[in-house]
Design a protein around this motif. Structure first.
Motif, PDB file in Angstrom:
ATOM      1  N   SER A 115      -0.658  20.127 -23.604  1.00 26.08           N
ATOM      2  CA  SER A 115      -1.833  20.426 -24.287  1.00 26.08           C
ATOM      3  C   SER A 115      -1.988  22.104 -24.250  1.00 26.08           C
ATOM      4  O   SER A 115      -1.674  22.518 -23.220  1.00 26.08           O
ATOM      5  N   PRO A 116      -2.375  22.581 -25.560  1.00 21.83           N
ATOM      6  CA  PRO A 116      -2.468  24.058 -25.443  1.00 21.83           C
ATOM      7  C   PRO A 116      -3.673  24.589 -24.876  1.00 21.83           C
ATOM      8  O   PRO A 116      -3.970  25.551 -24.473  1.00 21.83           O
ATOM      9  N   ARG A 117      -4.618  23.460 -24.586  1.00 14.68           N
ATOM     10  CA  ARG A 117      -5.953  23.554 -23.774  1.00 14.68           C
ATOM     11  C   ARG A 117      -5.717  23.117 -22.524  1.00 14.68           C
ATOM     12  O   ARG A 117      -5.495  21.961 -22.205  1.00 14.68           O
ATOM     13  N   ASN A 118      -5.837  24.026 -21.334  1.00 16.13           N
ATOM     14  CA  ASN A 118      -5.516  23.648 -20.175  1.00 16.13           C
ATOM     15  C   ASN A 118      -6.981  23.061 -19.438  1.00 16.13           C
ATOM     16  O   ASN A 118      -6.981  23.123 -18.046  1.00 16.13           O
ATOM     17  N   TYR A 119      -7.592  22.687 -20.127  1.00 15.43           N
ATOM     18  CA  TYR A 119      -9.053  21.859 -19.360  1.00 15.43           C
ATOM     19  C   TYR A 119      -9.518  20.782 -20.191  1.00 15.43           C
ATOM     20  O   TYR A 119      -9.264  20.725 -21.539  1.00 15.43           O
ATOM     21  N   PHE A 120     -10.434  19.847 -19.854  1.00 14.39           N
ATOM     22  CA  PHE A 120     -11.006  18.847 -20.392  1.00 14.39           C
ATOM     23  C   PHE A 120     -12.239  19.433 -20.861  1.00 14.39           C
ATOM     24  O   PHE A 120     -13.097  19.816 -20.038  1.00 14.39           O
ATOM     25  N   LEU A 121     -12.769  19.259 -22.005  1.00  7.18           N
ATOM     26  CA  LEU A 121     -13.893  19.914 -22.565  1.00  7.18           C
ATOM     27  C   LEU A 121     -15.133  18.530 -22.967  1.00  7.18           C
ATOM     28  O   LEU A 121     -14.506  17.625 -23.486  1.00  7.18           O
ATOM     29  N   PHE A 122     -16.236  18.614 -22.343  1.00  9.06           N
ATOM     30  CA  PHE A 122     -17.224  17.741 -22.555  1.00  9.06           C
ATOM     31  C   PHE A 122     -17.948  18.035 -23.955  1.00  9.06           C
ATOM     32  O   PHE A 122     -18.877  18.843 -23.866  1.00  9.06           O
ATOM     33  N   THR A 123     -17.568  17.294 -24.942  1.00 10.21           N
ATOM     34  CA  THR A 123     -17.792  18.121 -26.343  1.00 10.21           C
ATOM     35  C   THR A 123     -19.127  17.331 -26.691  1.00 10.21           C
ATOM     36  O   THR A 123     -19.814  18.434 -27.328  1.00 10.21           O
ATOM     37  N   PRO A 124     -19.981  16.656 -26.214  1.00  6.45           N
ATOM     38  CA  PRO A 124     -21.096  16.264 -26.553  1.00  6.45           C
ATOM     39  C   PRO A 124     -22.313  17.232 -26.456  1.00  6.45           C
ATOM     40  O   PRO A 124     -23.265  17.362 -27.139  1.00  6.45           O
ATOM     41  N   LEU A 125     -21.759  18.317 -25.381  1.00  8.77           N
ATOM     42  CA  LEU A 125     -22.678  19.162 -25.134  1.00  8.77           C
ATOM     43  C   LEU A 125     -22.318  20.486 -25.630  1.00  8.77           C
ATOM     44  O   LEU A 125     -22.934  21.522 -25.254  1.00  8.77           O
ATOM     45  N   LEU A 126     -21.362  20.588 -26.402  1.00 11.09           N
ATOM     46  CA  LEU A 126     -20.959  21.899 -27.256  1.00 11.09           C
ATOM     47  C   LEU A 126     -21.908  22.500 -27.895  1.00 11.09           C
ATOM     48  O   LEU A 126     -21.941  23.861 -28.064  1.00 11.09           O
TER      49      LEU A 126
END
Length: 613
Positions: A129-140
Motif C-alpha cells: 500500500s502507498p499509505r503506511n497507516y490505517f485511516l479511521f475515515t468516519p472522523l475525517l
C-alpha cells in the motif's frame, strides 16, 4: 421503651460509645433487662455515615477486583498470543517455503479487518500500500476543521501487523500498478517522494486480495479536478483546513470589497450524502463556536451551501431523517442553504454553475471553497485489471461471486469500494416477501399490503430508499400503478417479482461504507482460515451476506441521526452521544482512543485551533 429515654441516650449511636449510652440508659430508671434490650436495638441501627462508607468501600474493592480480573485476562490472552507467534517465528524459516503466499493490496477497512481475522502462521503474508497507516475515515470530516487532529485517527500498519502476526507478515510502501492473473504476479511501484535504485518490483502470489478502495467520481464535470477539493485522505482534509483559514484571512484584509468577502467566505458542498453532510455540519460548528468570536466583523458573511441532486439530503436514509437534517441546517444565524433537485455542471476558479432540474435553468454561484463528495469511481489498477477479464462488465468495480472471488480470475478476491456484485437482495426473497405481505392470502397484493411491505423494506434495505427516491422523480407516486401491468389495482406474484428486480437494479454495489468493507474482511479472513489446505473454497462455507446494522451521520449543533433496522429513524443530542461512543469504541487501538478523546475534550473546553500551519 424508647419514649421513656432521654434524647441523649438515643442519640448515642456510635458503637464505640455503646457502654456510655447504656449507662445513661440505666439512669433513666429502666428495668434491668432494659440494657440488653437497648443493646439489641442499638446493634440493628447502623449509623448513616458508616453505612455509606461501607458501601463505597465495597463498591471500590469490587470495581478494583473486576478491573484487575479484566486486565489479567487480557494480559494472559495477549501473552498466549505472543507466545504462539514467537513459536511460529522460530519455525518460520523452515515453514515459509510450504506456505501459500497471500498478497494484500491496500491498507483500508477491508484489508485491516482481513488481516486481524487471519490466524497467524497460516499464510506467508505480504501487504502492499502507498499509505503506511490505517485511516479511521468516519472522523475525517472532523479533521478538516480541527475538531480532531489528523494523527489521532491514523494507526501505523506495521504496528497493527506486529500485534496480529508478529514478524510473520511483511509490508511494502508501494502501489500495485498491474495484475497478471495468469502468471499470478503483481507489478508494484514506489510512488513515494524518495526513490532508490529499485523503484518497481514483481510480487508473485498464490492468493491475492484487492482492497485498494476507490477514487471520487467527478462525472466528467469540467473543472472539478482542478478547482474542487475531495475528502478521501488525510492530505485532502489538511488542504481543506488550510484553504478555509486562507479564505478567512484574505477576506479580513483592509479594503477588501464586501462582494469579494462574501465570495471568499462561501463554501459549497456538492453531494448530500453522509460525508458532505458531516463536513457541512462540522464547518457550521466551527463558524459558530470559534470563527464568529475571532472574526466578528465578517462573521455575518460566512455562508455554507449544500447541492443535492435528489429530493432531499441523506437520501439513503429514511425520509424523516433527511427532513430533520434540513430543518437543523435552517437553524442559527449561520444557516446552511440546502439546494435540492439540482447538480453542479461546471466548476470555475471563482464561480460554479448549478443546473436546476425542475426549471432547467443554470445559475452561476460565486464561491471560495468547493467540496466535491460525489460518487465513487474505480482506481486505475482496478480499471486496467477489469479490462483484461471478459467477465468484468461493470464499470463501478470488480464483479465478484457470493464468496468475494473475482469473476474470471482464479485465486483473486476483492473487498470494499473496489468490489461490486450481481446478487439480488430482494429478488432472491421474492416468494417469502410476497407471502408475508399477502395478509388475506388471496394470492395478490393490494395497494395497502404493498405499502406496508415497502415501508418495512425501506428500514431494512438502504437501496430501497434509493429506488423510491429515483422512482418518485420519474413517476411521481405511481410506483404501484407502474408495476400493475394489467391495471386490476393489485399485484400478482409475477408483477411483484418484476418490481423487485427493478428495485435491486439500484444495488449496483453494496454501500461504499466502512461497515461493508469491515464485514467483508472478517468474512474473507474466516474463509481463508478454513481454506488454507484446499485449492478452492472449503466445503460447507457459507456465502457472504451483508448485515445492515444501521447508519450514523452528524448534523451539527451536538446532534446526530441514526438509521437502524426495525426501529427506523433516531435523532437528537442523545443520538450524538451514541455516535461518539460507537466511533470511540471502533477506533483501532487505545492510543487512538485516548488521542481522539483528548481532541474532543480540547475542542469543547479550549476551542479549535485556527493556526495556519
Amino acid at each position: 421503651m424508647w419514649s421513656r429515654c432521654s434524647a441523649r441516650c438515643c442519640q448515642r449511636t456510635s458503637r464505640g460509645q455503646m457502654g456510655a449510652a447504656a449507662e445513661q440508659f440505666n439512669r433513666c430508671g429502666i428495668r434491668a433487662g432494659g440494657e440488653l434490650q437497648f443493646r439489641r436495638l442499638l446493634a440493628t441501627k447502623t449509623p448513616t455515615r458508616g453505612k455509606w462508607r461501607g458501601r463505597f468501600r465495597l463498591a471500590f474493592y469490587g470495581a478494583a477486583a473486576g478491573g484487575f480480573l479484566v486486565l489479567g485476562t487480557l494480559a494472559a490472552k495477549n501473552r498466549r498470543h505472543r507466545d504462539r507467534i514467537s513459536a511460529l517465528e522460530k519455525s518460520w524459516p523452515e515453514e515459509v517455503g510450504k506456505k501459500q503466499k497471500l498478497v494484500v493490496l491496500g491498507s483500508g477497512w477491508g484489508a485491516m479487518s482481513l488481516l486481524r481475522q487471519l490466524d497467524p502462521g497460516l499464510y506467508d503474508i505480504h501487504v502492499v500500500s502507498p499509505r503506511n497507516y490505517f485511516l479511521f475515515t468516519p472522523l475525517l470530516p472532523s479533521v478538516t476543521v480541527g475538531t480532531v487532529e489528523a494523527r489521532s485517527i491514523a494507526a501505523p500498519i506495521r504496528k497493527l501487523l506486529q500485534r496480529s502476526h508478529g514478524d510473520l507478515a511483511h509490508y511494502y510502501e508501494a502501489e500495485g500498478v498491474l495484475i497478471d492473473a495468469d502468471k499470478k504476479v503483481v507489478r508494484c511501484r514506489d510512488t513515494s517522494g524518495v526513490v532508490g535504485d529499485v523503484s518497481s518490483f514483481d510480487l508473485p502470489f498464490d492468493q491475492l486480495v484487492v482492497a485498494v478502495g476507490s477514487r471520487t467520481s467527478t462525472f466528467n464535470t469540467p473543472g472539478v479536478d482542478k478547482h474542487a477539493h475531495f475528502i478521501k485522505e488525510i492530505p485532502d482534509a489538511q488542504n481543506i483546513r488550510t484553504k478555509i483559514m486562507d479564505n478567512i484571512e484574505t477576506a479580513y484584509l483592509p479594503g477588501q470589497t464586501e462582494e469579494e468577502q462574501r465570495r471568499l467566505l462561501h463554501t459549497v458542498v456538492v453531494g448530500g450524502g453522509p460525508t458532505g453532510i458531516e463536513f457541512a455540519a462540522e464547518l457550521r460548528d466551527f463558524l459558530l463556536e470559534d470563527l464568529s468570536k475571532l472574526y466578528p466583523s465578517i462573521a455575518d458573511k460566512l455562508a455554507i451551501s449544500v447541492v443535492q441532486s435528489r429530493g432531499h439530503v441523506l437520501n439513503t436514509y429514511d425520509a424523516e431523517i433527511g427532513k430533520y437534517t434540513e430543518s437543523e441546517f435552517e437553524k442559527h444565524r449561520s444557516k446552511i442553504n440546502v439546494i435540492t433537485g439540482a447538480r453542479v455542471v461546471e466548476v470555475g476558479e471563482k464561480t460554479l454553475t448549478i443546473f436546476d432540474k425542475s426549471s432547467k435553468t443554470k445559475t452561476p454561484v460565486p464561491y471560495g471553497l468547493c467540496i466535491w463528495s460525489g460518487g465513487n469511481a474505480p482506481q486505475d489498477l482496478v480499471a486496467s485489471f477489469a479490462k483484461d477479464l471478459p467477465q468484468q462488465t461493470n464499470r463501478h468495480g470488480l464483479v465478484t461471486d457470493d464468496f468475494l472471488r473475482v469473476k474470471g480470475a482464479a485465486n483473486v478476491f476483492a473487498l470494499g469500494d473496489c468490489q461490486t456484485n450481481d446478487t439480488s437482495v430482494l429478488t432472491s426473497q421474492a416468494e417469502k416477501l410476497f407471502k408475508e405481505a399477502d395478509v388475506n392470502g388471496d394470492g395478490h397484493l393490494s395497494y395497502e399490503e404493498f405499502s406496508v411491505l415497502m415501508d418495512k423494506a425501506q428500514k431494512m434495505y438502504p437501496h430501497v430508499n434509493v429506488f423510491f427516491a429515483t422512482a418518485k422523480e420519474a413517476l411521481g407516486d405511481s410506483v404501484f400503478a407502474s408495476a400493475d401491468k394489467n391495471k386490476d389495482n393489485q399485484l400478482d406474484f409475477g408483477e411483484f417479482q418484476q418490481l423487485l428486480k427493478k428495485v435491486d437494479s439500484e444495488l449496483t454495489s453494496l454501500p461504499a461504507t466502512a461497515a461493508v468493507a469491515n464485514q467483508q474482511g472478517e468474512y474473507l479472513g474466516s474463509l481463508l482460515n478454513k481454506s488454507v489446505l484446499t485449492t478452492g473454497i472449503a466445503d460447507g462455507s457459507a456465502p457472504f451476506r451483508y448485515r445492515y446494522m444501521g447508519s450514523f451521520a452528524y448534523v451539527g449543533d451536538n446532534k446526530a441521526v441514526l438509521q437502524v433496522p426495525i426501529f427506523g429513524a433516531m435523532k437528537g443530542w442523545w443520538t450524538m452521544l451514541l455516535w461518539r461512543a460507537f466511533y470511540f469504541s471502533s477506533l483501532s487501538s487505545w492510543r487512538t482512543r485516548l488521542l481522539v478523546g483528548y481532541d474532543w475534550s480540547k475542542a469543547y473546553v479550549l476551542g479549535r485551533d485556527t493556526s495556519r500551519l
